[in-house]
Design a protein around this motif. Sequence first.
Motif, PDB file in Angstrom:
ATOM      1  N   ARG A 135       0.834  -1.211   0.000  1.00 25.47           N
ATOM      2  CA  ARG A 135       0.000   0.000   0.000  1.00 25.47           C
ATOM      3  C   ARG A 135       0.870   1.262   0.000  1.00 25.47           C
ATOM      4  NH1 ARG A 135      -5.072  -0.718  -1.614  1.00 25.47           N
ATOM      5  NH2 ARG A 135      -6.080  -2.389  -0.479  1.00 25.47           N
ATOM      6  N   GLU A 136       1.907   1.258   0.843  1.00 26.84           N
ATOM      7  CA  GLU A 136       2.802   2.422   0.920  1.00 26.84           C
ATOM      8  C   GLU A 136       3.527   2.633  -0.407  1.00 26.84           C
ATOM      9  OE1 GLU A 136       3.071   4.736   3.338  1.00 26.84           O
ATOM     10  OE2 GLU A 136       1.338   3.661   4.162  1.00 26.84           O
ATOM     11  N   ASN A 137       3.989   1.559  -1.016  1.00 27.23           N
ATOM     12  CA  ASN A 137       4.662   1.675  -2.310  1.00 27.23           C
ATOM     13  C   ASN A 137       3.695   2.169  -3.380  1.00 27.23           C
ATOM     14  OD1 ASN A 137       7.183   0.900  -1.427  1.00 27.23           O
ATOM     15  ND2 ASN A 137       6.853  -1.264  -1.897  1.00 27.23           N
ATOM     16  N   LYS A 139       1.245   4.250  -2.924  1.00 26.65           N
ATOM     17  CA  LYS A 139       1.080   5.685  -2.715  1.00 26.65           C
ATOM     18  C   LYS A 139       2.231   6.472  -3.346  1.00 26.65           C
ATOM     19  CE  LYS A 139      -1.442   5.257   1.630  1.00 26.65           C
ATOM     20  NZ  LYS A 139      -1.368   5.457   3.084  1.00 26.65           N
ATOM     21  N   LYS A 140       3.375   5.835  -3.474  1.00 24.80           N
ATOM     22  CA  LYS A 140       4.547   6.493  -4.059  1.00 24.80           C
ATOM     23  C   LYS A 140       4.564   6.341  -5.583  1.00 24.80           C
ATOM     24  CE  LYS A 140       7.327   5.320  -0.019  1.00 24.80           C
ATOM     25  NZ  LYS A 140       8.442   4.487   0.446  1.00 24.80           N
ATOM     26  N   GLY A 141       3.547   5.745  -6.131  1.00 21.15           N
ATOM     27  CA  GLY A 141       3.519   5.562  -7.582  1.00 21.15           C
ATOM     28  C   GLY A 141       3.835   4.145  -8.019  1.00 21.15           C
ATOM     29  N   ARG A 143       5.877   0.465  -8.339  1.00 19.80           N
ATOM     30  CA  ARG A 143       7.230   0.043  -8.664  1.00 19.80           C
ATOM     31  C   ARG A 143       7.809   0.989  -9.712  1.00 19.80           C
ATOM     32  NH1 ARG A 143       8.191  -6.155  -9.810  1.00 19.80           N
ATOM     33  NH2 ARG A 143       7.651  -6.091  -7.630  1.00 19.80           N
ATOM     34  N   PRO A 144       9.056   1.440  -9.520  1.00 21.26           N
ATOM     35  CA  PRO A 144       9.648   2.349 -10.506  1.00 21.26           C
ATOM     36  C   PRO A 144       9.807   1.654 -11.859  1.00 21.26           C
ATOM     37  CG  PRO A 144      11.067   2.099  -8.566  1.00 21.26           C
ATOM     38  CD  PRO A 144       9.929   1.168  -8.412  1.00 21.26           C
TER      39      PRO A 144
END
Length: 152
Positions: A135-137, A139-141, A143-144
């Motif tokens: 969930r936190e990842n 929110k950051k967009g 997986r890069p």
Amino acid sequence: MANQWQQNWDFEFTEEALAEEIAQAEAEAALAEDGPRAKSVQYNRERNLVEVQLQNGAIFAFPPHLVQGLDTATPEQLDDVWLGGNGQSLHWPSLDADFSLPALVQGIFGSRNWMAELGRKGGQKTSTAKHQAARENGKKGGRPKKAKSSRM
């Protein structure tokens, strides 16, 4: 002086006896260098662990569900374990399962395919912490994206 020295020893010195003692000492030294050796092994039903007491006093334990051939064994079958190979192997005759103690200590619980399957199953496990991290990842967009290579 030579007679006094000879009287203190209860054996006759021969080249053959010396060669035999050297060979025996070399064999024992080679065995000691082969890796860990077990003093005893037992299945602990309460903890669901195979417990191996090593000759150096350390204890090594593992859950049977990780080991190929022991994953579906009953407690009665797991109880039927004995040591072989001068303490370097574990045997379950009723399961036709034999394992090298040095390999088990290194975390090798079966064939390459078995180990790959264990890894795949481990990656599928879910937990609250894994869910929260996803969930936190997110929110950051998420997986890069992979960087594009600049080959010409």
